[in-house]
Design a protein around this motif. Structure first.
Motif, PDB file in Angstrom:
ATOM      1  N   ALA A   1       6.004 -29.278 -30.069  1.00 49.80           N
ATOM      2  CA  ALA A   1       5.442 -28.410 -30.437  1.00 49.80           C
ATOM      3  C   ALA A   1       5.907 -26.953 -29.487  1.00 49.80           C
ATOM      4  CB  ALA A   1       3.932 -28.437 -30.493  1.00 49.80           C
ATOM      5  N   TRP A   2       5.908 -25.779 -30.034  1.00 50.18           N
ATOM      6  CA  TRP A   2       6.246 -24.577 -29.338  1.00 50.18           C
ATOM      7  C   TRP A   2       4.859 -24.024 -28.680  1.00 50.18           C
ATOM      8  CZ3 TRP A   2      11.021 -23.645 -27.715  1.00 50.18           C
ATOM      9  CH2 TRP A   2      12.136 -24.436 -28.214  1.00 50.18           C
ATOM     10  N   ILE A   3       4.680 -23.769 -27.509  1.00 53.17           N
ATOM     11  CA  ILE A   3       3.433 -23.161 -27.003  1.00 53.17           C
ATOM     12  C   ILE A   3       3.996 -21.859 -26.349  1.00 53.17           C
ATOM     13  CG2 ILE A   3       2.238 -25.422 -26.873  1.00 53.17           C
ATOM     14  CD1 ILE A   3       2.404 -25.146 -23.969  1.00 53.17           C
ATOM     15  N   GLU A   4       3.103 -21.057 -26.309  1.00 56.13           N
ATOM     16  CA  GLU A   4       3.228 -19.747 -25.512  1.00 56.13           C
ATOM     17  C   GLU A   4       2.710 -19.620 -24.020  1.00 56.13           C
ATOM     18  OE1 GLU A   4       3.287 -15.653 -27.821  1.00 56.13           O
ATOM     19  OE2 GLU A   4       1.364 -15.669 -26.879  1.00 56.13           O
ATOM     20  N   GLN A   5       3.467 -19.527 -23.110  1.00 55.40           N
ATOM     21  CA  GLN A   5       2.884 -19.558 -21.729  1.00 55.40           C
ATOM     22  C   GLN A   5       3.522 -18.374 -21.176  1.00 55.40           C
ATOM     23  OE1 GLN A   5       4.449 -23.083 -20.138  1.00 55.40           O
ATOM     24  NE2 GLN A   5       2.799 -24.296 -20.788  1.00 55.40           N
ATOM     25  N   ASP A   6       2.779 -17.380 -20.758  1.00 57.64           N
ATOM     26  CA  ASP A   6       2.995 -16.073 -20.153  1.00 57.64           C
ATOM     27  C   ASP A   6       4.042 -15.232 -20.883  1.00 57.64           C
ATOM     28  OD1 ASP A   6       1.526 -16.709 -17.834  1.00 57.64           O
ATOM     29  OD2 ASP A   6       3.181 -17.881 -17.090  1.00 57.64           O
ATOM     30  N   GLY A   7       3.853 -15.246 -22.401  1.00 58.01           N
ATOM     31  CA  GLY A   7       4.631 -14.520 -23.157  1.00 58.01           C
ATOM     32  C   GLY A   7       5.851 -15.229 -23.547  1.00 58.01           C
TER      33      GLY A   7
ATOM     34  N   GLN B   1       8.867 -25.338 -25.278  1.00 57.88           N
ATOM     35  CA  GLN B   1       8.977 -26.691 -25.971  1.00 57.88           C
ATOM     36  C   GLN B   1       8.024 -27.555 -25.115  1.00 57.88           C
ATOM     37  OE1 GLN B   1      12.411 -28.819 -27.168  1.00 57.88           O
ATOM     38  NE2 GLN B   1      11.679 -28.746 -29.476  1.00 57.88           N
ATOM     39  N   VAL B   2       7.186 -28.402 -25.687  1.00 57.77           N
ATOM     40  CA  VAL B   2       6.678 -29.368 -25.107  1.00 57.77           C
ATOM     41  C   VAL B   2       6.318 -30.568 -25.799  1.00 57.77           C
ATOM     42  CG1 VAL B   2       5.280 -27.776 -23.321  1.00 57.77           C
ATOM     43  CG2 VAL B   2       4.449 -28.731 -25.315  1.00 57.77           C
ATOM     44  N   PRO B   3       6.168 -31.750 -25.288  1.00 57.34           N
ATOM     45  CA  PRO B   3       5.842 -32.873 -26.205  1.00 57.34           C
ATOM     46  C   PRO B   3       4.543 -32.606 -26.839  1.00 57.34           C
ATOM     47  CG  PRO B   3       6.683 -33.747 -23.940  1.00 57.34           C
ATOM     48  CD  PRO B   3       6.489 -32.213 -24.157  1.00 57.34           C
ATOM     49  N   LEU B   4       4.369 -32.832 -28.265  1.00 57.12           N
ATOM     50  CA  LEU B   4       3.150 -32.858 -28.952  1.00 57.12           C
ATOM     51  C   LEU B   4       1.908 -33.380 -28.239  1.00 57.12           C
ATOM     52  CD1 LEU B   4       1.920 -31.526 -31.064  1.00 57.12           C
ATOM     53  CD2 LEU B   4       2.642 -33.202 -32.645  1.00 57.12           C
ATOM     54  N   LYS B   5       2.078 -34.146 -27.739  1.00 49.40           N
ATOM     55  CA  LYS B   5       1.007 -35.185 -27.032  1.00 49.40           C
ATOM     56  C   LYS B   5       0.349 -34.597 -25.911  1.00 49.40           C
ATOM     57  CE  LYS B   5       2.314 -39.729 -28.906  1.00 49.40           C
ATOM     58  NZ  LYS B   5       2.616 -41.013 -28.509  1.00 49.40           N
TER      59      LYS B   5
ATOM     60  N   VAL C   1       0.288 -31.086 -25.623  1.00 49.00           N
ATOM     61  CA  VAL C   1      -0.471 -29.947 -26.062  1.00 49.00           C
ATOM     62  C   VAL C   1      -1.928 -30.154 -25.931  1.00 49.00           C
ATOM     63  CG1 VAL C   1      -1.173 -28.351 -28.154  1.00 49.00           C
ATOM     64  CG2 VAL C   1       1.106 -29.319 -27.774  1.00 49.00           C
ATOM     65  N   GLN C   2      -2.819 -29.099 -25.414  1.00 48.89           N
ATOM     66  CA  GLN C   2      -4.089 -29.422 -25.039  1.00 48.89           C
ATOM     67  C   GLN C   2      -4.890 -28.238 -25.713  1.00 48.89           C
ATOM     68  OE1 GLN C   2      -4.664 -29.339 -20.969  1.00 48.89           O
ATOM     69  NE2 GLN C   2      -3.226 -31.132 -20.557  1.00 48.89           N
ATOM     70  N   GLU C   3      -6.261 -28.411 -25.936  1.00 46.14           N
ATOM     71  CA  GLU C   3      -7.307 -27.259 -26.402  1.00 46.14           C
ATOM     72  C   GLU C   3      -7.082 -26.309 -25.471  1.00 46.14           C
ATOM     73  OE1 GLU C   3     -12.087 -26.922 -26.897  1.00 46.14           O
ATOM     74  OE2 GLU C   3     -11.084 -28.858 -26.789  1.00 46.14           O
ATOM     75  N   GLY C   4      -7.056 -24.963 -26.082  1.00 46.52           N
ATOM     76  CA  GLY C   4      -6.947 -23.764 -25.307  1.00 46.52           C
ATOM     77  C   GLY C   4      -5.425 -23.369 -25.217  1.00 46.52           C
ATOM     78  N   ASN C   5      -4.343 -24.039 -25.666  1.00 47.09           N
ATOM     79  CA  ASN C   5      -3.007 -23.380 -25.617  1.00 47.09           C
ATOM     80  C   ASN C   5      -2.908 -22.871 -26.838  1.00 47.09           C
ATOM     81  OD1 ASN C   5      -1.735 -26.892 -24.324  1.00 47.09           O
ATOM     82  ND2 ASN C   5      -2.225 -25.028 -23.304  1.00 47.09           N
ATOM     83  N   ILE C   6      -1.534 -21.879 -26.970  1.00 41.61           N
ATOM     84  CA  ILE C   6      -1.370 -21.132 -28.120  1.00 41.61           C
ATOM     85  C   ILE C   6      -0.121 -21.711 -28.500  1.00 41.61           C
ATOM     86  CG2 ILE C   6      -0.631 -18.833 -28.819  1.00 41.61           C
ATOM     87  CD1 ILE C   6      -2.256 -17.591 -26.510  1.00 41.61           C
ATOM     88  N   VAL C   7      -0.025 -22.392 -29.844  1.00 39.61           N
ATOM     89  CA  VAL C   7       0.842 -22.878 -30.471  1.00 39.61           C
ATOM     90  C   VAL C   7       1.642 -21.910 -31.546  1.00 39.61           C
ATOM     91  CG1 VAL C   7       1.626 -24.861 -32.102  1.00 39.61           C
ATOM     92  CG2 VAL C   7       0.180 -25.417 -30.279  1.00 39.61           C
ATOM     93  N   ILE C   8       2.946 -22.019 -31.391  1.00 42.36           N
ATOM     94  CA  ILE C   8       3.721 -20.900 -32.309  1.00 42.36           C
ATOM     95  C   ILE C   8       4.232 -21.720 -33.411  1.00 42.36           C
ATOM     96  CG2 ILE C   8       5.525 -19.373 -32.462  1.00 42.36           C
ATOM     97  CD1 ILE C   8       3.339 -18.526 -30.565  1.00 42.36           C
ATOM     98  N   VAL C   9       4.262 -21.343 -34.654  1.00 42.12           N
ATOM     99  CA  VAL C   9       4.658 -22.164 -35.736  1.00 42.12           C
ATOM    100  C   VAL C   9       5.526 -21.018 -36.539  1.00 42.12           C
ATOM    101  CG1 VAL C   9       3.872 -23.684 -37.815  1.00 42.12           C
ATOM    102  CG2 VAL C   9       2.563 -23.454 -35.821  1.00 42.12           C
ATOM    103  N   TYR C  10       6.690 -21.988 -37.286  1.00 43.35           N
ATOM    104  CA  TYR C  10       7.513 -20.933 -38.066  1.00 43.35           C
ATOM    105  C   TYR C  10       7.570 -21.621 -39.451  1.00 43.35           C
ATOM    106  CZ  TYR C  10       9.334 -19.128 -33.355  1.00 43.35           C
ATOM    107  OH  TYR C  10       9.241 -18.696 -32.440  1.00 43.35           O
ATOM    108  N   PRO C  11       8.241 -20.698 -40.381  1.00 38.89           N
ATOM    109  CA  PRO C  11       8.274 -21.327 -41.701  1.00 38.89           C
ATOM    110  C   PRO C  11       8.894 -22.540 -41.790  1.00 38.89           C
ATOM    111  CG  PRO C  11       8.871 -18.880 -41.484  1.00 38.89           C
ATOM    112  CD  PRO C  11       8.708 -19.251 -40.349  1.00 38.89           C
TER     113      PRO C  11
END
Length: 743
Positions: free
Chosen positions: A238-244, A248-252, A254-264
């Motif tokens: 999954a793609w998460i946003e860190q400091d703008g 890309q990080v392994p989906l497993k 991803v934690q509560e509070g992260n910001i995930v970016i999703v595309y079409p």
């Protein structure tokens, strides 16, 4: 010029990021392919054709996955996009680009390539040599023993070795089931016959018995639904946003509070709340809603739903098995697990006769002192023929069903289908086609024709990925309507489109869009009926017409429902859609109102299945979404489509490979025929053996003749069990439909 030469690199005009990104446009004569997002190790390509052409999509996926440089290919037909994950250390972007270009051309050659399916071993990991090698060897040795004058100890010893599995089952019956089973009777008959120097009959008998056991095991389902993992269907990263910055990080991880970016084209990997952006989301597989929904800031979104248009930043609230989809999977895993083999009819029919047969044999020996005569009686069990003929009939039924487009995974599914008296249907994608389709066009002002309305709407909406836009454009293409040029064009995600055509402003979109633009839509109120939704078309500030669309009923659905009712099978419909839409579909199909359950979440679907089962019903459930997987697992027999979600397809006992609901009635017909043959074979085996048993009690019966009668009836029943393979072609209720519009 080669196809690779026709591949040109341009700069994307729609990227919100500041950094430079590249995309390519491949333009053969009729199609347009575009790289809409590129990150190292992952490309997303928009390909219009994969929406309408499943064969082309399959060919393209097969070709791309054949490359050693491509790790994974994901196709989302609803978003008309394809995602390629590759190893950037092994292949350069230019080389990958050229390989994609060649694959695009090769996929269009019209030759069907192998379809990727889940890995289920057809042999079910059965070691045939280990199971049948010694029995067959003992039979061969018994046949050649007399002319070659082989030592009786050698032949008899090999027969005893072949009989070891039967000895083991007999011992298990005594120690665990506390009864003398048919295996005990068979083992005793084989042992006594071999001890008297009769080698061929017992060797043949043990070969038949073990062959029947192997065939019965072949009817077992090899895949285990407990191994399904929701995360597998959502991808590995999954793609998460860190400091703008997007990382890309392994989906497993991803934690509560992260910001995930999703595309079409991506499946949303988490449950959460939108903090930036707006999008059109297809929730059909999770909620059963037939039309994509618009979501914006502060709205909640769910894992496993498809982002069709837009781009989202999502604040993660739940991940993995804690998501709404994950709860459905856990509910599915909690469902009871059954032995998927055909029931052991040899035990069912023959075990009750074991003790009487032993007592009769012991009585004959006590009165006559003739061991051969007593052995003959013991040989006349009812199990050998059933052991061979029943699995043969089931395997023949499974083979015939597969040949006609119905994949029945197990022998138990055959049994349950033959007993089914209630069928529960998911609506969206099962009874209906699962996609929007134009059903009518109505002008709201004088002097405007339906085809003019359709032309303006199709011209404004061409190129959009929204399912309703696609339905409008496709309808115009079917009627050979040429699109007009848009002089100006602007699209508002989830609302509609504004275009300037022939110097006049055209608006096409939802009622909310019209109200936002101060368009009066009161003239359209009369058209809001049944399960139909409206797309509004306005020109220069005035509503000129509405395009009525719906998720159309499969053309075969009415015929299937009618046939089920004719057989006395009750039908029920479950859907996540609103009651109005559900009632309209039910009325068109001839289903009763008390059999319709609207706005049914996965838990409610399970409740309906369990309620029917508690009333003594044998329940079949048929659905294709993630939201159906739990109900599929709880049903007596579960059915899905080859094009359904991975979880639904892998949970199902029966898969309709041709995407034709007629396969349901076909599967039931096959199953009833197979079970009829099972009971016929009980008589074919029982009558000769019972007659010989009576003769053996009243008169002397040679042990060899007894084995001939016993094994002969088994062979005859086995041949009768092959009858399902002679079945006719599948009857389909599917019809061709054409929407007619006047000038």
């Amino acid at each position: 010029m080669t196809i690779a030469d026709r591949l040109t690199l341009v700069t994307s005009p729609n990227l919100e990021k500041q950094e430079s990104q590249e995309l390519f446009v491949y333009q053969p004569s009729e199609n347009n392919y575009r790289l809409i997002h590129q990150i190292e190790g992952r490309w997303r390509i928009k390909i219009e054709r994969i929406y309408d052409d499943p064969d082309y999509a399959n060919n393209l996926q097969y070709l791309l996955e054949s490359s050693k440089y491509v790790n994974k290919v994901l196709i989302n037909t609803a978003a008309k996009s394809l995602i390629i994950e590759y190893d950037p250390d092994q292949v350069s972007p230019q080389r990958l680009q050229n390989y994609i270009a060649v694959s695009l051309e090769e996929a269009d050659r019209g030759e069907s390539l192998p379809i990727k399916t889940s890995s289920e071993s057809s042999s079910h990991d059965i070691n045939y040599w280990e199971r049948l090698g010694i029995p067959i060897a003992s039979l061969v040795l018994a046949i050649i023993a007399l002319p070659l004058e082989l030592p009786p100890l050698l032949v008899g010893g090999l027969i005893m070795m072949a009989c070891l599995p039967a000895y083991g089952r007999a011992l298990e019956g005594i120690t665990e089931e506390k009864q003398l089973t048919v295996d005990f009777l068979d083992s005793l008959a084989i042992t006594l016959s071999a001890a008297q120097g009769h080698f061929i009959p017992p060797a043949f008998m043990i070969s038949l018995i073990e062959s029947g056991e192997v065939i019965r095991d072949v009817t077992a389902r090899s895949s285990e639904r407990q191994t399904l993992d929701l995360l597998d269907s959502l991808g590995q990263y999954a793609w998460i946003e860190q400091d703008g910055v997007e990382v890309q990080v392994p989906l497993k991880e991803v934690q509560e509070g992260n910001i995930v970016i999703v595309y079409p084209g991506d499946l949303i990997p988490v449950d959460g709340k939108i903090i930036r952006g707006q999008a059109l989301i297809d929730q059909c597989k999770l909620t059963g809603e037939s039309v994509p929904v618009h979501r914006t800031v502060d709205d909640e979104v769910f894992a496993s739903t498809l982002l069709v248009e837009g781009q989202l930043a999502i604040l993660v609230e739940r991940t993995g098995n804690n998501t709404r989809a994950g709860v459905v999977v856990e509910l599915m895993k909690a469902a009871p697990v059954h032995d998927t083999r055909i029931e052991n009819y040899a035990a069912k029919f023959a075990n009750i006769a074991v003790l009487p047969t032993l007592l009769i044999g012991a009585g004959v020996f006590a009165f006559t002192g003739d061991l051969a005569r007593a052995t003959a009686i013991i040989t006349l069990d009812f199990g050998t023929g059933i052991r061979v003929s029943v699995p043969t009939a089931v395997l023949a039924g499974l083979t015939y069903a597969a040949r006609t487009g119905v994949y029945i995974r197990s022998g138990r599914a055959i049994e349950m289908l033959a007993k089914v008296d209630s069928v529960v249907f998911d609506k969206t994608g099962t009874l209906t086609q699962g996609n929007a389709s134009v059903v009518d066009i109505q002008p709201t002002v004088e002097g405007v024709a339906p085809l003019e309305i359709l032309c303006l709407a199709a011209s404004a909406e061409q190129g959009l990925t929204h399912p309703v836009a696609h339905a409008i454009v496709q309808q115009a293409q079917q009627l050979n309507i040429d699109n007009k040029t848009c002089e100006e064009w602007n699209y508002c995600v989830g609302l509609g489109v504004v275009a300037k055509i022939d110097g006049r402003q055209i608006l096409v979109g939802s009622s909310r869009f019209m109200k936002n633009e101060n368009i009066d839509i009161t003239a359209s109120e009369q058209f809001k009926t049944g399960g139909v939704s409206l797309a509004y078309v306005a020109r220069d500030g005035i509503l000129i017409g509405v395009i009525m669309y719906a998720d159309p009923i499969r053309t075969e659905s009415p015929g299937v429902i009618t046939e089920l009712h004719r057989q006395g099978i009750s039908t029920h419909m479950l859907t996540g859609d609103v009651q109005r839409v559900a009632d309209a579909v039910a009325q068109e199909l001839g289903m009763h109102s008390n059999e319709v359950h609207a706005q049914a979440f996965p838990e409610r679907k399970v409740e309906v299945v369990q309620e029917l089962k508690s009333k003594g019903k044998t329940v079949a459930f048929i659905g294709d979404g993630i939201n159906d997987s739990a109900a599929l697992a709880y049903a007596d027999v579960s059915i899905s489509f080859a094009a359904g979600s991975d979880i639904a397809r892998e949970t199902a006992d029966v898969v309709l490979m041709d995407d034709d609901l007629s396969g349901l009635t076909h599967a039931i017909a096959i199953s009833k025929q197979v079970m009829d043959i099972v009971y016929q074979n009980a008589f074919i085996v029982g009558i000769p053996n019972f007659g010989a048993l009576v003769i053996g009690v009243l008169f002397a019966l040679d042990p060899i003749l007894a084995i001939v009668i016993n094994n002969g009836s088994a062979i005859l029943a086995g041949l009768n069990g092959l009858r399902p393979t002679l079945g006719a072609d599948k009857k389909t209720y599917r019809q061709e439909t054409v929407i007619g519009l006047t000038q």
